[in-house]
Every structure is written in structure tokens, then in C-alpha cells.
Design a protein around this motif. Structure first.
Motif, short mmCIF file in Angstrom:
data_model
loop_
_atom_site.label_atom_id
_atom_site.label_comp_id
_atom_site.label_asym_id
_atom_site.label_seq_id
_atom_site.Cartn_x
_atom_site.Cartn_y
_atom_site.Cartn_z
N GLU A 146 0.83 -1.21 0.00
CA GLU A 146 0.00 0.00 0.00
C GLU A 146 0.87 1.26 0.00
N SER B 149 -3.16 -3.41 -9.37
CA SER B 149 -2.76 -3.24 -7.96
C SER B 149 -3.91 -3.44 -7.02
N GLU B 150 -5.16 -3.13 -7.44
CA GLU B 150 -6.30 -3.31 -6.55
C GLU B 150 -6.52 -4.78 -6.26
N ARG C 119 -6.50 -6.51 -2.54
CA ARG C 119 -7.64 -7.26 -1.99
C ARG C 119 -7.23 -8.67 -1.61
#
Length: 794
Positions: free
Chosen positions: A257, A358-359, A363
């Protein structure tokens, strides 16, 4: 002589001096025993009488004996190193046991009535003591044998008592041994039964405890952990691993992140989160499989092996060796392959970052974190429950361990007691000692007491020793001479004459002398005996000294009578009164105040000039006197002067006999001084007055000064004096001797000497017993002018 030489000499002389003293003491004791032999013989006779009476009157005792062989039994015959031998203690113990009251008491019960000879007339409480007095037990030296014997008035009774004592002893040993073993076996059996009950109870408790907790019966010694405890441990390990994994995922999520917010490339971080994204998905995205990973691992191992072989062969071969070149080429190919593979992997990893949004990656990581948290919570709950159960189970396990240890100790104690019981059972079969009778007691017909030889030896030795002791004590307590023999022996010189106590005669001067006034009387014979003893000696004794040990012994009386006797025998005699302190002879002839010896010695002229005018003639033909003279303050110095030596030499040249009357030898030293200048000294002794030790000191004083003591004259003896033989003074003369008409008419000199001519021998009669009489020739001369013999130099 050096100090060491003197020390050596003193050391060398010490044993000799001690030996001489011992020999002197022995000879003195022998002299004492000799002259008190009547006491010793009387004591010996009494002892022999007593011994004879004892031998004939004493009861006869008979002895019977037996021999016991004692062997100590040892279960373990192998002795340890340094173990001491206690055989001596064992033998002494059993010797005392044979003579113990308990054994004797049981032996008396075994005796038949006819064998209780020694117990007749005695109360029962004295029986043991009576048997003990006659019983004996000796250990034969360097053996295991005890000799048991008993003395009795009856030979058969003696044998019976010995046999009864031995049997009682054997019974006592066997009974005592078995009784002790039985008592110990009972005690040990009781302990074993108690331990067995305790073991059963503890076994039940252990079983119940195991059932209550569901314990599996496994030994802690096998290294097996209890299942409940093992489950708690596994859950704890899993909980810790889940917690660690959750933390790793959270860290990876935060890192990605952060990288995404900063617009950084996350391709390098994807390798660390392969588990979060799924290993297979990640490999597929990179165009790889598990086989590719295995191939890559094999090539890395091959490269490592080739490098090791190349390093090893480089020590033995050169760089251009075909083997070395081959290995280098192979290593280079493997490095190129791996380099190419890693370059392709990096390219593919970069493409993954572009392929996956990247999401999606975030997740996936968040989902992995949530799953890890759930697993961690479940494992924590399971662990807490398992830990509670394990703690509860551990307390029960402690109780189980304690019960197991108690059971183990009880079983060990049970086994030990069982072994002891078995050992005592074996010891009952084998006693600690083995006693065997190797010689049976038999009656002996020959009595052992009293023994004639032993009684005789005891009486002889006891009588001799006791008699000698009595004689020695008497000799110490009796300080007088009891006989002429004792007088001669104690002093070591002969007794020349024995003179009884003389009664005073009327008249002055020599008229009161017995030899002059009563020439044929019994009293006078003693002085003629003295004259004869001096005349017949082997050595020439022309110059005589007469002294005593103490004042009042009668030396002047002896001097006067002896000088008259010499004059009566035709010898020109001169009496020199050398008692310059208390002149006795001068007073006797009433010449006090008349110049004499002291004046001659004090004069500066020669005695040959000063002495002749001072010589005093007497009423006795041939007897002259030189009185003491005027008193001088230094008598000892005068007598030790050269003038006195010259005086004696002059007198010896003018007279046949020179008699010097000296003071007592123990009172002053004058007699010792004169004694060095004369031929011999005569010591006058009064046995009833003088102490023996004082007379002995007087003789020793003369001998120490170099004066020869010719003998002693026992003077002043009363008719009651024991041991001196007054029935003629010990020489066989009766009181009527000298009173016959023939003797009264005969000349005095003829009673002793008869002169024939110059070529004939003189005959001596009536000499003292035991006196040797050498035959000597004398030259005859005119009776009025006696021949003067030359003298040796003074």
C-alpha cells in the motif's frame, strides 16, 4: 690426652667399674650367707619340714583334660584386601565361654550324683564357684585348639566334669546361634509382610488415579510425553506460527500500500507475498512450473559440484590439463544457463506487475490477513483450553509419580528383606564356628597335686631365698661382728689374736701389764699368739703400727703387751708413741713431760743424733720407749716430715722390732701418714663396742693410703660374747693352761721358740688354727747383743 680420649677412657672404664661393683656385692652377699649359714639352713630346714608335711597331708588331686578344635565358618571365603584376622579374638572369646557360669551351671545339671565329689558338703549357690576353681582352659599357641582340664579328688569325677562342660558349651553355642537367627527371621518376616500390604494399597491408589484422569500407562523413563500435555504444546506452536504469519501478511500489505501510494514498482515485492497471492498462480503468471524450479535447483547443485571438483583437481594437475579444461568449460556453461534463466525470470516478473492490477493484489492480501487472524483466534482458544486441561492433568501426574516412586522403594526393600531371610535360613544350616572334640577326657590315676619334685624345688628355693633374706636383714640390723670368721671375712684380713677383757692389775708402768706381771697366765697367751702370728709371716714385719678405729678400743694395752712379749722372746724392741694428741703409752709408762718424738721431729738435727739420748729404758729387758715428748700444735705435719722417716730408719737399724703406737685412724689422719712408712698395721677392734661399718672404714682408710693391714686383734671380749670361743679363745686351750708346775718353771721364751744352732730350724708351737708356718733359718747371736739386720731404704 685430648678431651675425646678422656671421654673414651671414661666410657671404657664404666663397664669395668660396674662389673667390679657387682662382683664385690656378690662376694659380700656370699660372705653374709656363709657366716649366717645357720640361719639359712634353719630356714631351709623349716621349709623342708613344712613341704614334707604338706606333701604327706595334702589331699590328692587328679586331672583330666580334653582338646577342642575351633574352626570359624565364613560364608564368603574371599577376604578383602587389608582385612585383619580376628582368629585370636575368636579363640579368646570361646575360651571365656567354656569357663562362663552359664555353661558351668548347665554342666552341673548333667553330672551324675557319684561324680559330684567336689560338691559334697557345699550349698548349691557355691557349686559354680567350686567347679570354676578346678576348671581351666588354655589356648594352645598358634593353633585353634582349646585345652580344657579339671582337677578333682576323684579321677572319674574329673573326666565327667570335663565332658559335661564340653557338652554344655556345644549346646550353648548351637542354641544361642539358632535362637538368634530365628528371632531375626521372625522380625524380618514381619517387616516384609507389612511392606507387602503397603505395596498392594499403593498399587490400588495408582490404578484409581490413572483411571480418573484417563492416564495412559506409559513410563516416564521412556521419554514419552503425556498426550494432553503434547496437544497443548502443539497448539501453542501452531498459535505462534499463525500469529507470525498474520504479522508477516500485515507487514507485506502495509508495504505494498505504501508503494502504491508513492507510485513505486511493486514487482520486487511480489516474491515475498507468493503465499498470499497463491504460489501456483504466481508461477503460472511467470510461465513457470514446479518442474522448472526443480530443474533450476539441479543446475545449481551441478555447478557447485563442478566447482568443488575443479578446486580439488587443481592441486594435482596444471591449468592446461584436459580434465581441468573440461571442468572449466562445463562450469562456464552452467553459469551461462543460470544467468540466462534469472534474466528471463526478472522480465517475466516485471510483466506480472503489469498484468495484475494493484487493486487485485491489495484485496488478495487483505483477504489473506483476515484468514490469518481467524486462524490465530481459533488456535488461541484451543490452546487455552488445552493448557487448562494439561495443568489439571499435571497435578494428577505428580501424584502418580510419587506413588510409582513409593512402590519402587517398597519393592526394593521387599527384595532386600527377602534376601536377608534367605541368608539367615542358610546360616541356620551353617553355624559361625565349628567345635570338634579331638581328644576325649579320660580318668588319670596319677595325681597332679601335690608333686614331690615341685614341692621339693619350691621348698628349696623358698627356704634358700627366705633364709638369705633373713640373713641379709640380720646383717643390716646387726652392726656387730659375731665371730672371728665374720670379722676376718668382712674386713678381708685375718684375726691375729683374740684377747678377752683384762682385769686391772696393781702397780705402775709396765708392772701393771699382764704379759710382764703374769707371763704364764691364760690372758697372756693371746699376746704370745699375736707375736707368733707376726713372726711367722712370709713378709718381714719389723716396723709395726698399732691403731684402732675409735678411741677406747685398747690399742695402747695391745701395744704394751705385744712389746713386752717381743722383748721376752729376746727381740730388742722399741715402742714409739706417735699419738701426739692423746699419748696413751707415754702415760702408761709415766713419762709425761719427758722429751721424745715431738722434740726429735721438731729439731733441726738428724734423728740419729737427737733420738738416742731421748730413748727411755724400761724394767723389761730388751724393751725401750721413745715417749711422745712435749705437745706440739701441728702433729700431722710433724709425722709427715722427712725427720720421721729418718727416725724410723734409725730405729729399724738399732732394734729388732719397732712398734709405733698411733691415734685412732678414723679420728685423725696421723695413723694413715705413719702407715705409709711401716711394714704393716695391726688394727685393734672391740667387737662388743665397735660398729662394723666403722671398722670396715678404718681398714679401707689404711688400704687407701697404701698401708698393708696385717690383721686385727679382737680385744676386750667378755666371757658372754657369743661366737668367739672362750674355752681357750677358740684354739683349744683350757682355762688350766699354763698353771701346771712344768710350765710354771719353764722360761717364757721356751714356750714358743727353741733355738738349737745356726744351722738348725726353729720350731713353732701353739699357733693359731689355719695359720701357715713357713720354716725360716735365723742367725743366733749373743743374747745381750742381738744382731742388727740391714733394712731396705725407707
Amino acid at each position: 690426652m685430648t678431651a675425646s680420649d678422656r671421654n673414651d677412657t671414661s666410657y671404657a672404664d664404666t663397664p669395668s667399674a660396674s662389673t667390679n661393683e657387682f662382683i664385690t656385692l656378690v662376694f659380700r652377699l656370699l660372705r653374709i650367707f656363709r657366716y649366717r649359714k645357720r640361719v639359712i639352713l634353719s630356714t631351709l630346714y623349716c621349709f623342708l619340714l613344712a613341704g614334707g608335711a604338706y606333701y604327706f597331708l595334702a589331699p590328692r588331686y587328679y586331672q583330666s583334660s580334653a582338646k577342642l578344635l575351633i574352626i570359624e565358618q565364613k560364608i564368603d571365603q574371599l577376604s578383602a584386601v587389608g582385612e585383619t584376622d580376628n582368629t585370636g579374638n575368636t579363640m579368646a572369646t570361646h575360651r571365656e565361654l567354656v569357663m562362663s557360669p552359664v555353661v558351668i551351671k548347665n554342666a552341673i545339671k548333667r553330672l551324675a550324683p557319684e561324680h559330684r565329689v567336689d560338691l559334697h558338703g557345699k550349698v548349691p549357690r557355691e557349686w559354680v564357684r567350686t567347679i570354676t576353681k578346678g576348671l581351666g582352659a588354655n589356648i594352645t599357641r598358634k593353633t585353634n585348639i582349646i585345652d580344657v582340664y579339671y582337677r578333682s579328688l576323684d579321677p572319674k569325677a574329673a573326666a565327667a566334669v570335663v565332658n559335661a562342660v564340653i557338652q554344655s558349651y556345644l549346646d550353648f553355642v548351637e542354641k544361642n546361634h539358632k535362637g538368634e537367627a530365628s528371632a531375626k527371621i521372625i522380625a524380618l518376616t514381619t517387616d516384609r509382610e507389612k511392606i507387602e500390604r503397603d505395596l498392594d494399597e499403593k498399587q490400588k491408589q495408582l490404578q484409581q488415579t490413572r483411571q480418573s484422569i484417563g492416564h495412559l500407562s506409559t513410563s516416564s523413563e521412556d521419554g514419552i510425553v503425556e498426550p494432553l500435555i503434547q496437544r497443548a504444546i502443539h497448539l501453542n506452536d501452531a498459535f505462534l506460527a499463525a500469529q507470525e504469519k498474520r504479522l508477516d501478511l500485515q507487514v507485506n500489505l502495509a508495504s505494498i500500500e505504501e508503494s502504491l501510494r508513492n507510485g513505486e514498482d511493486i514487482s520486487q515485492q511480489l516474491m515475498g507475498i507468493e503465499e498470499s497471492l497463491g504460489r501456483q498462480m504466481l508461477l503460472s503468471a511467470m510461465g513457470m512450473s514446479t518442474q522448472d524450479l526443480q530443474l533450476l535447483s539441479d543446475r545449481q547443485k551441478d555447478l557447485l559440484n563442478v566447482e568443488q571438483m575443479l578446486a580439488s583437481l587443481s592441486n594435482d594437475y596444471g591449468p592446461n590439463h584436459p580434465r581441468i579444461l573440461e571442468l572449466r568449460q562445463r562450469a562456464q556453461n552452467l553459469r551461462q544457463y543460470l544467468s540466462t534463466y534469472h534474466a528471463g525470470a526478472d522480465a517475466r516478473l516485471d510483466s506480472i506487475g503489469a498484468a495484475l492490477p494493484s487493486e487485485v493484489i491489495v484485496r488478495m492480501l487483505e483477504k489473506s490477513v483476515r484468514q490469518a487472524q481467524q486462524r490465530e483466534t481459533q488456535l488461541q482458544q484451543s490452546f487455552e483450553h488445552a493448557r487448562w486441561e494439561a495443568a489439571k492433568h499435571s497435578k494428577a501426574l505428580v501424584d502418580i509419580r510419587m506413588l510409582e516412586r513409593n512402590i519402587t522403594r517398597g519393592e526394593f526393600r521387599y527384595d532386600e528383606i527377602s534376601k536377608q531371610i534367605a541368608a539367615f535360613d542358610a546360616s541356620q544350616q551353617q553355624a559361625p564356628i565349628s567345635a570338634t572334640v579331638i581328644r576325649e577326657p579320660l580318668p588319670e590315676d596319677v595325681p597332679v597335686s601335690p608333686q614331690l619334685r615341685l614341692v621339693a624345688i619350691t621348698c628349696l628355693m623358698g627356704g634358700a631365698l627366705f633364709g638369705g633374706l633373713i640373713a641379709y636383714v640380720q646383717d643390716i640390723l646387726d652392726d656387730r661382728f659375731n665371730s672371728p670368721e665374720e670379722l676376718s671375712t668382712q674386713l678381708g684380713v685375718p684375726v691375729l689374736s683374740i684377747v678377752r677383757k683384762l682385769d686391772p692389775l696393781p702397780g705402775d708402768g709396765l708392772s701393771g701389764v699382764h704379759t710382764n706381771a703374769m707371763p704364764n697366765a691364760v690372758e697372756t697367751e693371746a699376746f704370745r699368739t699375736l707375736r707368733t702370728a707376726i713372726s711367722v709371716g712370709a713378709d718381714v714385719c719389723d716396723r709395726l703400727l698399732i691403731s684402732s678405729s675409735e678411741p677406747g678400743d685398747g690399742k695402747t694395752t695391745i701395744s704394751a703387751n705385744l712389746s713386752v712379749a717381743f722383748a721376752q722372746a729376746g727381740k730388742r724392741t722399741l715402742v714409739i708413741d706417735a699419738d701426739l694428741r692423746r699419748p696413751g703409752f707415754t702415760a702408761l709408762v709415766d713419762l709425761k713431760g719427758t722429751p721424745g718424738v715431738a722434740d726429735v721431729l721438731a729439731s733441726e738435727q738428724s734423728p740419729a743424733i737427737t733420738a738416742p739420748p731421748l730413748i727411755q729404758t724400761t724394767e723389761v729387758n730388751g724393751l725401750d720407749v721413745l715417749p711422745v715428748g712435749l705437745r706440739r700444735p701441728n702433729p700431722a705435719e710433724l709425722l709427715s716430715s722427712k725427720a720421721f722417716v729418718e727416725l724410723l730408719a734409725w730405729a729399724d737399724s738399732q732394734y729388732d722390732r719397732v712398734i709405733v703406737d698411733c691415734p685412732p685412724v678414723l679420728a685423725v689422719s696421723d695413723a694413715q701418714i705413719v702407715g705409709q712408712l711401716v711394714d704393716g698395721a695391726i688394727l685393734v677392734v672391740r667387737p662388743e663396742k665397735n660398729h662394723r661399718r666403722s671398722v670396715m672404714r678404718a681398714v679401707e682408710s689404711f688400704q687407701t693410703s697404701g698401708c698393708r693391714v696385717l690383721g686385727v686383734v679382737a680385744n676386750g671380749l667378755s666371757s658372754e660374747a657369743a661366737g668367739y670361743g672362750y674355752g681357750g679363745y677358740g684354739y683349744g686351750y683350757g682355762d688350766e693352761y699354763g698353771h701346771s708346775s712344768e710350765l710354771a718353771e719353764a722360761p717364757v721364751a721356751d714356750t714358743e721358740i727353741s733355738v738349737a744352732n745356726s744351722n738348725e730350724e726353729m720350731s713353732f708351737q701353739d699357733l693359731p688354727t689355719g695359720l701357715s708356718v713357713p720354716k725360716r733359718r735365723f742367725e743366733t747371736a749373743d743374747s745381750n747383743a742381738p744382731t742388727i739386720r740391714p733394712r731396705r731404704a725407707a
